[in-house]
Design an enzyme around this catalytic site. Structure first.
Site, PDB file in Angstrom:
ATOM      1  N   LYS A  20      29.685   3.902  61.779  1.00 23.32           N
ATOM      2  CA  LYS A  20      28.935   2.861  62.476  1.00 23.32           C
ATOM      3  C   LYS A  20      27.512   3.369  62.806  1.00 23.32           C
ATOM      4  CE  LYS A  20      33.201   1.192  64.685  1.00 23.32           C
ATOM      5  NZ  LYS A  20      33.812   0.818  65.983  1.00 23.32           N
ATOM      6  N   TYR A  60      34.879  -8.236  61.670  1.00 16.64           N
ATOM      7  CA  TYR A  60      35.693  -8.130  62.892  1.00 16.64           C
ATOM      8  C   TYR A  60      36.332  -9.468  63.275  1.00 16.64           C
ATOM      9  CZ  TYR A  60      34.328  -3.316  64.101  1.00 16.64           C
ATOM     10  OH  TYR A  60      34.177  -1.937  64.130  1.00 16.64           O
ATOM     11  N   PHE A  68      34.400  -8.474  74.140  1.00 13.54           N
ATOM     12  CA  PHE A  68      33.384  -7.554  73.611  1.00 13.54           C
ATOM     13  C   PHE A  68      32.931  -7.909  72.191  1.00 13.54           C
ATOM     14  CE2 PHE A  68      37.630  -5.745  73.014  1.00 13.54           C
ATOM     15  CZ  PHE A  68      37.667  -5.559  71.641  1.00 13.54           C
ATOM     16  N   ARG A  96      43.520   6.927  59.733  1.00 12.00           N
ATOM     17  CA  ARG A  96      43.530   6.541  61.149  1.00 12.00           C
ATOM     18  C   ARG A  96      43.832   7.756  62.039  1.00 12.00           C
ATOM     19  NH1 ARG A  96      42.018   1.363  63.074  1.00 12.00           N
ATOM     20  NH2 ARG A  96      43.604   1.618  64.680  1.00 12.00           N
ATOM     21  N   THR A 102      41.386   4.445  69.409  1.00 10.41           N
ATOM     22  CA  THR A 102      40.199   3.576  69.561  1.00 10.41           C
ATOM     23  C   THR A 102      39.295   4.033  70.705  1.00 10.41           C
ATOM     24  OG1 THR A 102      41.508   1.726  68.718  1.00 10.41           O
ATOM     25  CG2 THR A 102      39.488   1.173  69.922  1.00 10.41           C
ATOM     26  N   ARG A 113      37.009  10.911  66.644  1.00 11.13           N
ATOM     27  CA  ARG A 113      36.569  10.329  67.915  1.00 11.13           C
ATOM     28  C   ARG A 113      36.816  11.285  69.083  1.00 11.13           C
ATOM     29  NH1 ARG A 113      39.198   4.433  66.627  1.00 11.13           N
ATOM     30  NH2 ARG A 113      37.395   3.419  65.656  1.00 11.13           N
TER      31      ARG A 113
END
Ligand code: GDP
Ligand code: MG
Length: 162
Positions: A20, A60, A68, A96, A102, A113
């Site tokens: 991103k 999305y 959001f 994943r 997330t 992450r």
């Protein structure tokens, strides 16, 4: 031998992974690509793109009722994104795992992450969450001819060597 190859091909999967705008802006492209590459997955498509807001909304679409959603789509379309297709046995699920939960506060250390992000709204990477979404997302971001299976490269390299 042929049966073995066919069984192997049947297990081959592809997934859509995107770095991103925050990941790109922070200079994390090579770090992220490297983690998928070192694991043994194959990069079969990659491009730099600034998605439009409409495109981000398509990507999305499952989240359109979430509070959001608007901010998320604004953010995805705010700068360069690295869109990729990775291939390999079990790549959807294991991709994943490499990415982590997330919310980076809940991602394990050792995940992308977990190691590199702090807040859910800036969690640096996207990965398809299952076989159906992988197919849909690959089709949304890429044309079939953009994907270069490594099997073809193996043949080309073998020809060059001989
Ligand atoms: P993912 O598959 O792990 O990326 O998570 P989801 O598909 O549930 O959500 C898509 C993206 O929306 C996440 O990667 C986050 O960037 C963002 N997101 C999810 N939940 C929240 C939230 O509660 N707040 C905000 N601001 N963003 C969120
Ligand atoms: Mg998701």
């Amino acid at each position: 031998m042929l049966q073995e190859q066919e069984a192997h091909a049947a297990q081959m999967e592809q997934t859509f992974i995107a770095i991103k705008p925050d990941g790109v802006q922070r200079g994390l492209i090579s770090e992220i690509v490297s983690r998928f590459e070192r694991k043994g997955f194959k990069l079969v498509a990659i491009k730099v793109v600034v998605p439009s807001k409409e495109f981000a909304q398509k990507h999305y679409h499952d989240l359109k009722e979430r509070p959001f959603f608007n901010g998320l789509c604004d953010f995805l379309s705010s700068g360069p994104v690295i869109a990729m297709v990775w291939e390999g046995e079990g790549v959807i699920k294991y991709g994943r795992k490499l990415i982590g939960a997330t919310d980076p506060q809940k991602s394990e250390p050792g995940t992308i992450r977990g190691d590199l992000a702090v807040v859910v709204g800036r969690n640096i990477i996207h990965g398809s969450d299952g076989p159906e979404t992988a197919k849909d997302e690959i089709n949304l971001w890429f044309k079939p001819e953009d994907l270069v299976p490594h099997k073809e490269w193996d043949v080309i390299i073998a020809r060059i060597k001989s």
